[in-house]
Design a protein around this motif. Structure first.
Motif, PDB file in Angstrom:
ATOM      1  N   SER A 236      -3.568  -6.003   5.271  1.00  0.00           N
ATOM      2  CA  SER A 236      -2.354  -5.678   6.030  1.00  0.00           C
ATOM      3  C   SER A 236      -1.152  -6.521   5.636  1.00  0.00           C
ATOM      4  O   SER A 236      -0.013  -6.054   5.690  1.00  0.00           O
ATOM      5  N   SER A 237      -1.365  -7.754   5.222  1.00  0.00           N
ATOM      6  CA  SER A 237      -0.228  -8.639   4.920  1.00  0.00           C
ATOM      7  C   SER A 237       0.260  -8.527   3.489  1.00  0.00           C
ATOM      8  O   SER A 237       1.337  -9.035   3.162  1.00  0.00           O
ATOM      9  N   SER A 238      -0.505  -7.872   2.604  1.00  0.00           N
ATOM     10  CA  SER A 238      -0.133  -7.811   1.182  1.00  0.00           C
ATOM     11  C   SER A 238       0.114  -6.397   0.688  1.00  0.00           C
ATOM     12  O   SER A 238       0.928  -6.201  -0.220  1.00  0.00           O
TER      13      SER A 238
ATOM     14  N   CYS B  95      -0.305  -2.311   8.804  1.00  0.00           N
ATOM     15  CA  CYS B  95       0.075  -2.736   7.446  1.00  0.00           C
ATOM     16  C   CYS B  95       1.589  -2.897   7.400  1.00  0.00           C
ATOM     17  O   CYS B  95       2.329  -2.018   6.919  1.00  0.00           O
ATOM     18  N   TRP B  96       2.067  -4.013   7.904  1.00  0.00           N
ATOM     19  CA  TRP B  96       3.503  -4.209   8.096  1.00  0.00           C
ATOM     20  C   TRP B  96       4.256  -4.368   6.770  1.00  0.00           C
ATOM     21  O   TRP B  96       5.482  -4.196   6.716  1.00  0.00           O
TER      22      TRP B  96
END
Length: 564
Positions: A435-437, A463-464
């Motif tokens: 989600s962070s990458s 998945c920001w």
């Protein structure tokens, strides 16, 4: 005149004050032009389609490095074919021009799409033109060397003839001095000494003839050897770095250009090969400079698992290699072949030696249940992983969701792999870990229904960092599509959404759970359905306050790289 200078071929010259009809570059102007203006003039020449100006500028390029190509921005047009041909011809002419300081020509990314706007030069055509330039430069250097050698031989022969004439003149003067002596006159009248003198002259003449004949013979017999020795002594004047596209038609020319030892040395950044054998690929890899290759793309070649295992040790000799792409290379593990397990172990060991690999693309290789074998041996976590048409099994997706690659992924493509309720937990875990990458995700043609998409929406919304999302060719209804757009509107970094045509937009007769092939081939109701869907989704997006999110159902023209 104001010019906005950027990296070529980003055609961003402000031609409003610099119209193409009035753009001229004369030799007199260049003779007084400061070196810092050459970049702006070359950019203007490309922008205004002036191949003659491109040639004049490149032939006397005042800097050691000339970099063209690179990534084009939206709306930028690739250079025309005529301008590129003028560029390559000018590089060859500049080898004999004392004003040229060029030592490195970098045209990586200069190629365009064949038949596009402005008549650009495609990757295959540019590769052939580059190799022809390298071969012609070598031939020109050989001709110049032969002419220089011929001049040297003529000068040497003239010196030899001069020495012989002086020697014979001195001998004649000595004979005339002895003629005053009566004893010498009597001796010279006799037969014996005259014969001895003629014998001396005959021996000298015969030695001279044999010497000349020996030069001709050794010149004829030793020409190939001398040429080969001199070829190795050619000084490389300009290194040419490019992306190469090789197929069966251009393979021989590329091979000759890579092995040529002339004033131009060809280097490759990304190598793309199509429809050539393992032997030909191995030959190319053996001839490429090892320090410059960053990626290799092999397409439509019947490698087989054994062929790939044979190539991997060669790929490990390229220390900067970070990208490996295999498309339709006939790697089918589903067939029951003897010795398959040993070949898979060789494949795993070969992948383990690719120390810098960050991008791996495997398309239509049919490797169900073997993803752990392929990915677990890689020493570094991947950033780009593309696995379309790979027939991934639930065990493959379960491994991927827990692998050491998932938290580093920037781009993931699982298109045309069947997903269902049994694989949903693995997909949710994968999305949570990445989600962070994760910035680009494609789940097109995965059989996502409204119910299955509802299970994945919370994880997708988490998945920001996601910038583009592709979900084309999935059997979603209009209600499911509206839920998707509402979720996408809440993702702050998302800029592109490729959505599927809802089932309501198709003409009657479509099966209840159509496959991606059926959705692609079934006719749409173009009278009202498509426009109504677009208007409704635009309204949902407007109500959410998002104006920077681009919605499209155009699968053929979708490009995720536009958001970067």
């Amino acid at each position: 005149t104001s010019l906005r200078v950027t990296s070529l071929p980003g055609v961003s010259v402000n031609c409003k004050h610099f119209p193409s009809s009035s753009f001229r570059v004369s030799k007199h102007d260049l003779s007084v032009c400061p070196p810092e203006l050459y970049g702006a003039l070359l950019e203007a020449a490309f922008a205004c389609y002036r191949p003659l100006a491109v040639g004049e500028l490149v032939q006397r390029w005042p800097e050691r490095t000339l970099r063209l190509g690179g990534r084009r921005k939206t709306g930028q047009i690739a250079p025309s074919r005529l301008c590129i041909q003028a560029l390559l011809l000018a590089v060859v002419r500049g080898l004999a021009d004392q004003r040229s300081a060029l030592q490195l020509l970098d045209i990586c990314g200069l190629q365009g799409h064949e038949g596009g706007m402005g008549d650009p030069m495609g990757g295959w055509s540019l590769t052939v033109a580059l190799c022809t330039m390298v071969i012609q430069a070598k031939a020109g250097a050989q001709r110049a060397q032969r002419k220089e050698g011929e001049r040297e031989r003529k000068r040497f022969s003239a010196l030899e003839r001069g020495r012989d004439l002086k020697r014979e003149r001195g001998e004649r003067m000595g004979v005339k001095g002895l003629q005053d002596d009566e004893t010498c006159r009597e001796k010279t009248a006799s037969k014996g000494p005259t014969s001895e003198k003629e014998l001396i002259k005959g021996v000298r003449r015969r030695m001279e003839m044999e010497r000349k004949r020996g030069i001709v013979v050794t010149g004829l017999k030793g020409s190939k050897l001398e040429t080969e020795e001199k070829e190795a002594d050619f000084e490389v004047l300009v290194h040419v770095r490019a992306d190469l596209f090789v197929n069966a038609r251009s393979w021989e020319r590329v091979r000759v250009a890579l092995s040529a030892s002339g004033p131009l040395k060809l280097q490759c950044r990304y190598l793309r090969v199509e429809e050539i054998s393992v032997t030909c690929i191995r030959t190319l890899l053996n001839q490429l400079p090892h320090r410059t290759l960053l990626g290799i793309d092999i397409r439509y070649s019947s490698l087989g698992v054994a062929g790939l295992a044979e190539l991997l040790p060669l790929l490990s000799t390229f220390p900067e290699l970070n990208s490996l792409r295999l498309h339709y290379c006939n790697l089918d593990i589903r067939r029951n072949n003897l010795g398959q397990e040993e070949v898979l172990r060789d494949l795993s060991r070969g992948l383990a030696n690719l120390q810098e690999l960050r991008q791996l693309s495997l398309t239509a290789l049919r490797l169900p249940g073997q993803l752990r074998v392929l990915l677990s041996s890689l020493p570094q976590p991947l950033e780009v992983l593309e696995l379309p048409y790979l027939s991934l099994s639930p065990a493959d997706l379960a491994y991927l969701s827990c692998s050491h690659h998932v938290s580093s992924l920037l781009q993931l493509d699982l298109s045309e792999n069947c997903l269902d309720e049994t694989t949903a937990p693995s997909i949710r875990r994968l999305l949570s870990q990445a989600s962070s990458s994760l910035q680009h995700l494609s789940l097109s043609g995965c059989g996502l229904t409204d119910a299955l998409l509802g299970l994945l929406l919370p994880s997708l919304g988490g998945c920001w960092a996601l910038k583009s999302l592709a979900l084309a060719l999935n059997p979603l209804s209009m209600a499911g599509l509206v839920d998707l757009v509402r979720m996408a509107a809440r993702m702050p970094c998302l800029r592109q959404l490729l959505y599927p045509n809802p089932l309501e937009d198709y003409q009657p007769g479509l099966p209840n759970l159509p496959s991606s092939t059926q959705l692609l081939e079934w006719p749409l109701d173009e009278s009202s359905g498509i426009s109504m869907t677009s208007n409704q989704l635009s309204k949902v997006l407007m109500d959410s306050g998002r104006s920077d999110l681009f919605l499209t159902c155009d699968l053929l023209n979708y490009d995720k790289d536009l958001v970067d």
